[in-house]
Scaffold this motif. Structure first.
Motif, PDB file in Angstrom:
ATOM      1  N   GLY A 115      -3.467  -5.480   9.258  1.00  0.00           N
ATOM      2  CA  GLY A 115      -3.941  -5.538  10.487  1.00  0.00           C
ATOM      3  C   GLY A 115      -5.305  -4.751   9.690  1.00  0.00           C
ATOM      4  N   SER A 116      -5.942  -3.645  11.204  1.00  0.00           N
ATOM      5  CA  SER A 116      -6.654  -3.296  11.111  1.00  0.00           C
ATOM      6  C   SER A 116      -6.350  -1.771  10.566  1.00  0.00           C
ATOM      7  N   ARG A 117      -4.852  -1.446  10.623  1.00  0.00           N
ATOM      8  CA  ARG A 117      -4.602  -0.495   9.765  1.00  0.00           C
ATOM      9  C   ARG A 117      -4.675  -0.420   8.744  1.00  0.00           C
ATOM     10  N   ARG A 118      -5.085   1.160   8.120  1.00  0.00           N
ATOM     11  CA  ARG A 118      -4.599   1.163   6.247  1.00  0.00           C
ATOM     12  C   ARG A 118      -4.452   2.514   6.103  1.00  0.00           C
ATOM     13  N   ALA A 119      -3.327   2.155   5.222  1.00  0.00           N
ATOM     14  CA  ALA A 119      -3.073   4.169   5.384  1.00  0.00           C
ATOM     15  C   ALA A 119      -2.870   3.677   3.443  1.00  0.00           C
ATOM     16  N   GLN A 120      -3.894   5.148   2.916  1.00  0.00           N
ATOM     17  CA  GLN A 120      -3.349   5.219   1.189  1.00  0.00           C
ATOM     18  C   GLN A 120      -2.424   6.130   1.015  1.00  0.00           C
ATOM     19  N   ALA A 121      -2.306   6.083  -0.933  1.00  0.00           N
ATOM     20  CA  ALA A 121      -1.689   6.406  -1.174  1.00  0.00           C
ATOM     21  C   ALA A 121      -1.722   7.371  -2.292  1.00  0.00           C
ATOM     22  N   SER A 122      -1.763   7.983  -2.565  1.00  0.00           N
ATOM     23  CA  SER A 122      -2.013   9.226  -4.077  1.00  0.00           C
ATOM     24  C   SER A 122      -0.928   8.370  -4.866  1.00  0.00           C
ATOM     25  N   VAL A 123      -1.147   7.502  -6.416  1.00  0.00           N
ATOM     26  CA  VAL A 123       0.488   7.774  -7.128  1.00  0.00           C
ATOM     27  C   VAL A 123       0.321   8.872  -8.278  1.00  0.00           C
ATOM     28  N   VAL A 124       1.496   8.949  -8.715  1.00  0.00           N
ATOM     29  CA  VAL A 124       1.852   9.560  -9.839  1.00  0.00           C
ATOM     30  C   VAL A 124       2.467   8.836 -10.702  1.00  0.00           C
ATOM     31  N   VAL A 125       2.604   8.177 -11.484  1.00  0.00           N
ATOM     32  CA  VAL A 125       3.547   7.760 -12.621  1.00  0.00           C
ATOM     33  C   VAL A 125       4.260   8.596 -13.854  1.00  0.00           C
ATOM     34  N   ILE A 126       5.066   8.429 -13.551  1.00  0.00           N
ATOM     35  CA  ILE A 126       5.621  10.119 -14.624  1.00  0.00           C
ATOM     36  C   ILE A 126       6.130   9.338 -16.163  1.00  0.00           C
ATOM     37  N   PRO A 127       5.737   9.405 -16.390  1.00  0.00           N
ATOM     38  CA  PRO A 127       6.505   8.874 -18.388  1.00  0.00           C
ATOM     39  C   PRO A 127       8.051   9.383 -18.255  1.00  0.00           C
ATOM     40  N   ARG A 137      -9.558   4.207  -3.408  1.00  0.00           N
ATOM     41  CA  ARG A 137     -10.562   4.707  -4.200  1.00  0.00           C
ATOM     42  C   ARG A 137     -10.322   6.287  -3.996  1.00  0.00           C
ATOM     43  N   PHE A 138     -10.135   7.072  -4.618  1.00  0.00           N
ATOM     44  CA  PHE A 138     -10.077   8.644  -5.240  1.00  0.00           C
ATOM     45  C   PHE A 138     -10.404   9.605  -3.978  1.00  0.00           C
ATOM     46  N   GLY A 139      -9.990  10.021  -3.278  1.00  0.00           N
ATOM     47  CA  GLY A 139     -11.032  10.879  -2.583  1.00  0.00           C
ATOM     48  C   GLY A 139     -10.609  11.534  -1.314  1.00  0.00           C
ATOM     49  N   LEU A 140      -9.179  11.117  -0.782  1.00  0.00           N
ATOM     50  CA  LEU A 140      -8.263  11.568   0.618  1.00  0.00           C
ATOM     51  C   LEU A 140      -6.659  11.332  -0.287  1.00  0.00           C
ATOM     52  N   ALA A 141      -6.405  12.832  -0.036  1.00  0.00           N
ATOM     53  CA  ALA A 141      -5.388  12.959  -1.181  1.00  0.00           C
ATOM     54  C   ALA A 141      -3.894  12.990  -0.091  1.00  0.00           C
ATOM     55  N   VAL A 142      -3.693  11.585   0.571  1.00  0.00           N
ATOM     56  CA  VAL A 142      -2.779  10.994   1.384  1.00  0.00           C
ATOM     57  C   VAL A 142      -1.450  10.491   0.931  1.00  0.00           C
ATOM     58  N   ASN A 143      -0.863  10.955   1.597  1.00  0.00           N
ATOM     59  CA  ASN A 143       0.614  10.412   1.247  1.00  0.00           C
ATOM     60  C   ASN A 143       1.028   9.680  -0.325  1.00  0.00           C
ATOM     61  N   PRO A 144       1.571  11.187  -0.859  1.00  0.00           N
ATOM     62  CA  PRO A 144       1.220  11.411  -2.571  1.00  0.00           C
ATOM     63  C   PRO A 144       2.604  11.044  -2.977  1.00  0.00           C
ATOM     64  N   VAL A 145       2.889   9.901  -3.620  1.00  0.00           N
ATOM     65  CA  VAL A 145       4.145   9.049  -4.043  1.00  0.00           C
ATOM     66  C   VAL A 145       3.624   9.309  -5.633  1.00  0.00           C
ATOM     67  N   ALA A 146       5.018   9.695  -5.706  1.00  0.00           N
ATOM     68  CA  ALA A 146       5.664   9.614  -7.434  1.00  0.00           C
ATOM     69  C   ALA A 146       6.110   8.594  -8.137  1.00  0.00           C
ATOM     70  N   ILE A 147       6.374   7.664  -8.757  1.00  0.00           N
ATOM     71  CA  ILE A 147       7.041   6.785  -9.632  1.00  0.00           C
ATOM     72  C   ILE A 147       7.948   6.981 -10.356  1.00  0.00           C
ATOM     73  N   THR A 148       9.388   7.136 -10.387  1.00  0.00           N
ATOM     74  CA  THR A 148       9.766   7.961 -11.796  1.00  0.00           C
ATOM     75  C   THR A 148      10.718   6.717 -12.545  1.00  0.00           C
TER      76      THR A 148
END
Length: 288
Positions: free
Chosen positions: A88-100, A36-47
């Motif tokens: 396991g019980s840990r969760r890492a959330q990533a915001s992902v931007v796919v660049i055209p 879900r959107f909300g936390l802007a953590v671990n920003p990742v770009a796909i290029t």
């Protein structure tokens, strides 16, 4: 750097051996799904270049596509997405931007907005495909055919592949220069080079490995910007084979299509290993 390149090649080889033996990666209760959107953590770009498979790679990792689904569509603008990695019980959330990938004002705006300032990505997944880019429009296909026919009327699949490889190397060089010379992506910690669509050239996978990873034989066009990036930054790097779905590939209409050489089980092994490496980079940034 020779030791580092040896480690990168060793990681690639472990994936290749797992695919050839269909031995899956350890899951340890891990999952990768949409978040879900909300936390802007671990920003990742796909290029990556147009037609390399950026959006379909994201969809494959989030398990929203399966083999046999319709082929993807080109991305007219940057796509904002969010993914959740669970171990396991840990969760890492990533915001992902796919660049055209296609050269356009939209692409330049997306790169500038995503890579600049204090909101730059922590990680980049750069998608390449050893020259097996999909050309979306018939007009673009004709332009490639005319260019290649002018040089060699009997051009073949390797001619088309080499044409795309030159553009792919230019695109990667531009990305590296943004990072090293223009000081973009100031928060960048890691990069994964995803060598996608490898099911189409598994019989030549060692050639693809040597093209993308320095350390064996003469340097390729891809090696120079990659060496410069590693020498001038402190980012963590992985270069991994990947395949998002099994489809036929059409270089240009007049040539016979390229058929996939792996099966669904082997495709799953590739996804598992890639997802495991990506999850490791993300959780390492969180101190996991």
């Amino acid at each position: 750097m020779s030791g580092d390149w040896d480690n990168i090649r060793s990681r690639w080889e472990s994936v290749r051996q797992a695919v050839d033996s269909s031995y899956p990666a350890p899951r340890n209760g891990s999952a990768f799904g949409k978040g879900r959107f909300g936390l802007a953590v671990n920003p990742v770009a796909i290029t990556g270049e147009a037609g390399a498979g950026k959006s379909v790679l994201y969809d494959a990792l989030t398990q929203t596509i399966k083999t046999g689904d319709p082929n993807g569509t080109r991305s007219p603008d940057r796509e904002r997405r969010r993914a959740v990695f669970r171990t396991g019980s840990r969760r890492a959330q990533a915001s992902v931007v796919v660049i055209p990938g296609q050269a356009s004002e939209e692409r330049e705006r997306a790169l500038t907005a995503t890579m600049g300032g204090t909101a730059s990505p922590h990680g980049i997944i750069h998608v390449v495909c050893w020259g097996h880019n999909r050309t979306w429009q018939r007009r673009e296909q004709r332009a490639i055919e005319e260019t290649l026919r002018a040089a060699n009327p009997a051009f073949d699949k390797d001619s088309v592949r080499d044409w795309h490889l030159r553009k792919e190397a230019e695109d990667f060089r531009d990305l590296c220069e943004r990072i090293t010379e223009q000081r973009a992506a100031k928060r960048l910690r890691w990069m994964i080079i995803a060598v996608s669509k490898c099911d189409l050239y598994w019989d030549r996978i060692d050639e693809a490995r040597d093209y993308y990873i320095p350390g064996a034989g003469p340097d390729s066009e891809f090696h120079t910007p990659l060496r410069d990036l590693v020498d001038e930054t402190s980012i963590k790097l992985a270069v991994l084979p990947m395949s998002s779905r099994l489809i036929r590939h059409q270089f240009v209409p007049q040539l016979q299509p390229q058929l996939f050489q792996l099966d669904d089980e082997q495709l799953g092994v590739l996804r598992d290993h890639f997802g495991s490496a990506l999850r490791g980079f993300l959780t390492a940034g969180d101190g996991a």
